[in-house]
Write a protein that holds these residues in place. Sequence first.
Motif, PDB file in Angstrom:
ATOM      1  N   SER A   7      -8.346  -5.440  66.949  1.00 53.51           N
ATOM      2  CA  SER A   7      -7.428  -6.169  66.083  1.00 53.51           C
ATOM      3  C   SER A   7      -7.244  -7.597  66.592  1.00 53.51           C
ATOM      4  CB  SER A   7      -6.069  -5.449  66.014  1.00 53.51           C
ATOM      5  OG  SER A   7      -5.477  -5.396  67.293  1.00 53.51           O
ATOM      6  N   VAL A   8      -6.993  -8.499  65.690  1.00 61.45           N
ATOM      7  CA  VAL A   8      -6.783  -9.899  66.052  1.00 61.45           C
ATOM      8  C   VAL A   8      -5.434 -10.325  65.497  1.00 61.45           C
ATOM      9  CG1 VAL A   8      -9.236 -10.413  66.023  1.00 61.45           C
ATOM     10  CG2 VAL A   8      -7.904 -10.729  63.949  1.00 61.45           C
ATOM     11  N   SER A   9      -4.989 -11.478  65.960  1.00 58.56           N
ATOM     12  CA  SER A   9      -3.706 -11.990  65.494  1.00 58.56           C
ATOM     13  C   SER A   9      -3.839 -12.499  64.057  1.00 58.56           C
ATOM     14  CB  SER A   9      -3.250 -13.124  66.415  1.00 58.56           C
ATOM     15  OG  SER A   9      -2.094 -13.748  65.903  1.00 58.56           O
ATOM     16  N   LEU A  10      -3.024 -11.944  63.171  1.00 58.11           N
ATOM     17  CA  LEU A  10      -3.024 -12.400  61.787  1.00 58.11           C
ATOM     18  C   LEU A  10      -1.877 -13.385  61.643  1.00 58.11           C
ATOM     19  CD1 LEU A  10      -4.551 -12.071  59.182  1.00 58.11           C
ATOM     20  CD2 LEU A  10      -3.034 -10.216  58.547  1.00 58.11           C
ATOM     21  N   THR A  11      -2.174 -14.645  61.880  1.00 60.91           N
ATOM     22  CA  THR A  11      -1.168 -15.688  61.891  1.00 60.91           C
ATOM     23  C   THR A  11      -0.699 -16.008  60.470  1.00 60.91           C
ATOM     24  OG1 THR A  11      -2.836 -17.411  61.716  1.00 60.91           O
ATOM     25  CG2 THR A  11      -2.224 -16.690  63.937  1.00 60.91           C
ATOM     26  N   PHE A  12       0.377 -16.795  60.406  1.00 56.05           N
ATOM     27  CA  PHE A  12       0.873 -17.231  59.097  1.00 56.05           C
ATOM     28  C   PHE A  12      -0.197 -18.016  58.349  1.00 56.05           C
ATOM     29  CE2 PHE A  12       2.698 -20.681  56.543  1.00 56.05           C
ATOM     30  CZ  PHE A  12       3.406 -19.932  55.601  1.00 56.05           C
ATOM     31  N   ALA A 130      -1.526  -5.441  62.079  1.00 56.01           N
ATOM     32  CA  ALA A 130      -1.083  -4.307  62.883  1.00 56.01           C
ATOM     33  C   ALA A 130      -0.499  -3.252  61.952  1.00 56.01           C
ATOM     34  CB  ALA A 130      -0.034  -4.761  63.892  1.00 56.01           C
ATOM     35  N   PRO A 131      -0.602  -1.956  62.312  1.00 55.10           N
ATOM     36  CA  PRO A 131      -0.076  -0.905  61.435  1.00 55.10           C
ATOM     37  C   PRO A 131       1.388  -1.108  61.047  1.00 55.10           C
ATOM     38  CG  PRO A 131      -1.422   0.057  63.158  1.00 55.10           C
ATOM     39  CD  PRO A 131      -1.300  -1.395  63.488  1.00 55.10           C
ATOM     40  N   THR A 132       2.188  -1.649  61.958  1.00 56.01           N
ATOM     41  CA  THR A 132       3.609  -1.859  61.664  1.00 56.01           C
ATOM     42  C   THR A 132       3.853  -3.081  60.785  1.00 56.01           C
ATOM     43  OG1 THR A 132       3.813  -3.116  63.735  1.00 56.01           O
ATOM     44  CG2 THR A 132       4.362  -0.762  63.802  1.00 56.01           C
ATOM     45  N   ASP A 133       2.801  -3.859  60.537  1.00 57.12           N
ATOM     46  CA  ASP A 133       2.937  -5.093  59.757  1.00 57.12           C
ATOM     47  C   ASP A 133       2.045  -5.074  58.520  1.00 57.12           C
ATOM     48  OD1 ASP A 133       4.291  -7.557  59.637  1.00 57.12           O
ATOM     49  OD2 ASP A 133       2.515  -8.632  60.305  1.00 57.12           O
TER      50      ASP A 133
END
Length: 400
Positions: A7-12, A130-133
């Motif tokens: 997984s990578v950071s999914l920024t704004f 992320a699953p929580t997002d």
Amino acid sequence: MLLIGVSVSLTFGRRLLLATICAVAVATIYVAQPVAAQIGRDLGVPEAGLGLIVAVGQAGYLIGLVFLVPLGDLLDRRMLIAGHLLVAAAGMVVAAAASRLGLLLVGLAVAGLFAVVVQTTVAFAADLAAPTDRGRTIGVVTSGVIIGILGARVVAGSLAALWGWRSIYAALAALLVVLTLFVVKLLPADRRRVHATYGEVLASLGHLLRERLFLSRGLIAFFLFASFGTLWSGLALPLAAEPWHLGTAQIGLFGIAGLAGALGAARAGRWADAGRAERVTRGALLLLAASWLATGQATWSLWMVVVGVIVLDFAVQAVHVSNQHLLTAAYARRTSSVVGGYMLFYSLGSALGATVTTTVYSIAGWTGSAILGAAFALCALLMWAGGRRAVAQPTTDVLT
């Protein structure tokens, strides 16, 4: 079978880019609606043939849902999205330069076919989050779809009035090329190990229809968007008639109300992340049915119409986000195929609502159309009630 990469950071900024891709890509299908008559006059198309200008892109889109979207379960989706955007841009260039109807239809068909980049984008966003997002991300990205659908009518009308209908397709082509560059530059590579063939992925769509969760959510979407199509394909009829006699530009402003309602439902993704997707679906479907009590008053109150439009678009988007959250979580290893298959129900429902509402209006007026829209909403509620147990049951997340 495939394995999702790290997984990578999914920024704004990445969320905003993905939402913009959805908005621009879906606009390539819908911009023809407000300017079809102008195109017809310019290319010498008889009134009876204007429907082709709108229908050909939607037909291409349906084909793409079946044959192109599943590629997202096999290939690097960053490069797949970039490629789809470039081909769609080529279609827009052909449409902008068309000197006769046949060439225009070819350009619009190609653009519609590759506009399914929207579904590849949504699936990619769901996997990057992320699953929580996941719900929040789907809510933001699919907001771009609503902006594209409703905003296309307003922007297309303005551009056509200033520089003619060709400027619309030229502008979209330029935007698609720019977005391609941003995709290659800003989105992460989608490296996965794939052990399935294209034929196996296509066959898995048939398997999905035997999955209770997928089928129940697909049927909810079918009736949900039949109700949506009933409103947006029929509302212009009472607004242009007695006692209002509103023009095309004035009617288009109601899209702003719909946009406000749909964007307000972006929080539905957060509610889904908190485990409240089922409650959101139930409440939103009840709101959808109730919205027709207000929208049905179009013959005497414009304010009631505005309220009804806001509530309806809020409800539709809330259910849509919740559905996709549940499906992408349940079928995490084949999100592209699942989203593409789900959107088939969406497209068929929208087409049903758009087709039937004009017939009903000619027989029973806007009251009849409102009853039709409410009936579709109640059918969606029945599908939800009948499929509640499917959410709690395990799914078979395999390719067959």
